[in-house]
Design an enzyme around this catalytic site. Structure first.
Site, PDB file in Angstrom:
ATOM      1  N   ARG A 116      35.786  -8.658   7.867  1.00 34.97           N
ATOM      2  CA  ARG A 116      34.882  -8.203   6.799  1.00 34.97           C
ATOM      3  C   ARG A 116      34.443  -6.760   7.060  1.00 34.97           C
ATOM      4  NH1 ARG A 116      30.171  -5.821   5.690  1.00 34.97           N
ATOM      5  NH2 ARG A 116      29.282  -6.834   7.521  1.00 34.97           N
ATOM      6  N   ASP A 117      33.516  -6.568   7.998  1.00 33.25           N
ATOM      7  CA  ASP A 117      32.994  -5.223   8.244  1.00 33.25           C
ATOM      8  C   ASP A 117      34.098  -4.291   8.735  1.00 33.25           C
ATOM      9  OD1 ASP A 117      30.939  -3.439   8.128  1.00 33.25           O
ATOM     10  OD2 ASP A 117      29.981  -4.051   9.998  1.00 33.25           O
ATOM     11  N   ASN A 138      32.734  -0.358  14.244  1.00 32.03           N
ATOM     12  CA  ASN A 138      31.861  -1.326  14.917  1.00 32.03           C
ATOM     13  C   ASN A 138      32.125  -1.264  16.423  1.00 32.03           C
ATOM     14  OD1 ASN A 138      32.376  -2.620  12.083  1.00 32.03           O
ATOM     15  ND2 ASN A 138      30.627  -3.713  12.907  1.00 32.03           N
ATOM     16  N   CYS A 186      32.390   4.162   9.442  1.00 33.12           N
ATOM     17  CA  CYS A 186      31.188   4.313   8.625  1.00 33.12           C
ATOM     18  C   CYS A 186      31.492   5.224   7.436  1.00 33.12           C
ATOM     19  CB  CYS A 186      30.086   4.928   9.488  1.00 33.12           C
ATOM     20  SG  CYS A 186      28.571   5.231   8.599  1.00 33.12           S
ATOM     21  N   HIS A 198      27.045  -0.289  15.435  1.00 34.67           N
ATOM     22  CA  HIS A 198      28.217   0.551  15.167  1.00 34.67           C
ATOM     23  C   HIS A 198      28.270   1.651  16.217  1.00 34.67           C
ATOM     24  CE1 HIS A 198      29.769  -0.723  11.106  1.00 34.67           C
ATOM     25  NE2 HIS A 198      28.683  -1.471  11.230  1.00 34.67           N
TER      26      HIS A 198
HETATM   27 ZN    ZN Z   1      28.241  -3.094   9.982  1.00 35.37          ZN
END
Ligand code: ZN
Length: 304
Positions: A14-15, A249, A240, A209
């Site tokens: 996901r992230d 991350n 990011c 992160h």
């Molecule tokens: Zn995140």
């Protein structure tokens, strides 16, 4: 004596992937989920139910959830930002939802479609929706350490949001350093202050992160003030969007290496985590930021 347990939650599907410019196929995502499970992770973010126009990489999350392996011993988390997302996640079969708030209005308005107060106003309804569907709900406070639009986010502001969230107690509350600005002392200050206002049954989780290379230090700071659940993303993917070119991350395999060497039991097989991290780099066709997947684990003594 048994080693202290540390739960690592894997967020790469996901992230990690959500900001990748090239669409990653559902099949590749499911292959990644298999590798994550093979490495020993038992909780992972498998997708998000947000506006597919804003996050096209997650548009296939219903397909991912429909095809997830039937595993009683694993939890697949769906991320949502509003009631509609929660309804979609439930319809897709998710059994656990990460519901995201922001600590700052600047980010909240752009990411969650309303001010912090506006998003908190619907929280009791969200909790009721999840309870009616027998789905566990965890809350996340993003931008808890700094906001790309509002700048500094004071501790008191994070505590205020946490107190409101705690009124309809989730089982877990995560503080997220969404843009990777935190220092270890910021981590200690916020987790201590938030922990002091939460009911004891709400467990704390840290999400860091590595945008400015502080994520491992921040993870240690969190664990040293009692946090027992830390998020990571294999290979350190998850750049990011507010810092183009930055690291992502905190790499999960780097967390595994460090915390196991510190004496924690993460339940993760480091070699399998490294193999999974390397497969991500191959699938994305690029060098990924994780360090341990390049260096390997602690050298084994030469024999003979
Ligand atoms: Zn995140």
């Amino acid at each position: 004596m048994a080693r202290p347990r540390l739960e690592l939650v894997e967020v790469s599907p996901r992230d990690g992937l959500q900001n990748e410019p090239e669409l990653v196929s559902t099949a590749v995502k499911l292959g990644l989920v298999d590798r994550i499970l093979a490495a020993g992770f038992r909780r992972l973010e498998a997708g998000s139910f947000v506006n597919p126009k804003k996050v096209p990489q997650m548009a296939d999350s219903p397909d991912v959830f429909a095809a997830l392996p039937a595993r009683d011993d694993a939890v697949f988390i769906a991320l949502a930002l509003n009631r509609r997302g929660v309804a979609r996640a439930i319809a897709a079969g998710a059994k656990e939802i990460n519901y995201v708030f922001c600590a700052s209005d600047g980010f909240s308005v752009r990411n969650n479609g309303g001010t912090v107060a506006e998003t908190l106003a619907v929280w009791p309804d969200v909790v009721a929706d999840a309870a009616a569907a027998n789905v566990r709900i965890a809350a996340v406070i993003s931008t808890a350490f700094g906001c790309p639009f509002d700048g500094e986010v004071p501790v008191a502001q994070v505590v205020q949001v946490a107190e409101r969230i705690a009124q309809a107690a989730p089982f877990e509350l995560s503080l997220a350093d969404t843009i990777g600005v935190a220092s270890p002392r910021d981590v200690t200050a916020r987790f201590a202050a938030v922990g002091a206002v939460l009911p004891p049954q709400v467990q704390l989780r840290g999400h860091f992160h590595n945008t400015r290379n502080t994520a491992l230090a921040n993870a240690v700071a969190a664990v040293e003030c009692g946090v027992t659940i830390i998020d990571g993303s294999l290979a350190g993917i998850g750049g990011c969007p507010f810092a183009p070119g930055a690291a992502g991350n905190v790499p999960s395999e780097d967390l595994v290496y460090m915390f196991e060497r510190m004496g924690f039991d993460t339940g993760i097989d480091l070699d399998a985590a490294i193999a999974a991290a390397r497969s991500i780099g191959e699938a994305l066709g690029k060098q990924t930021p994780g360090m341990v997947s390049r260096a390997g684990g602690f050298p084994r003594a030469a024999t003979g």
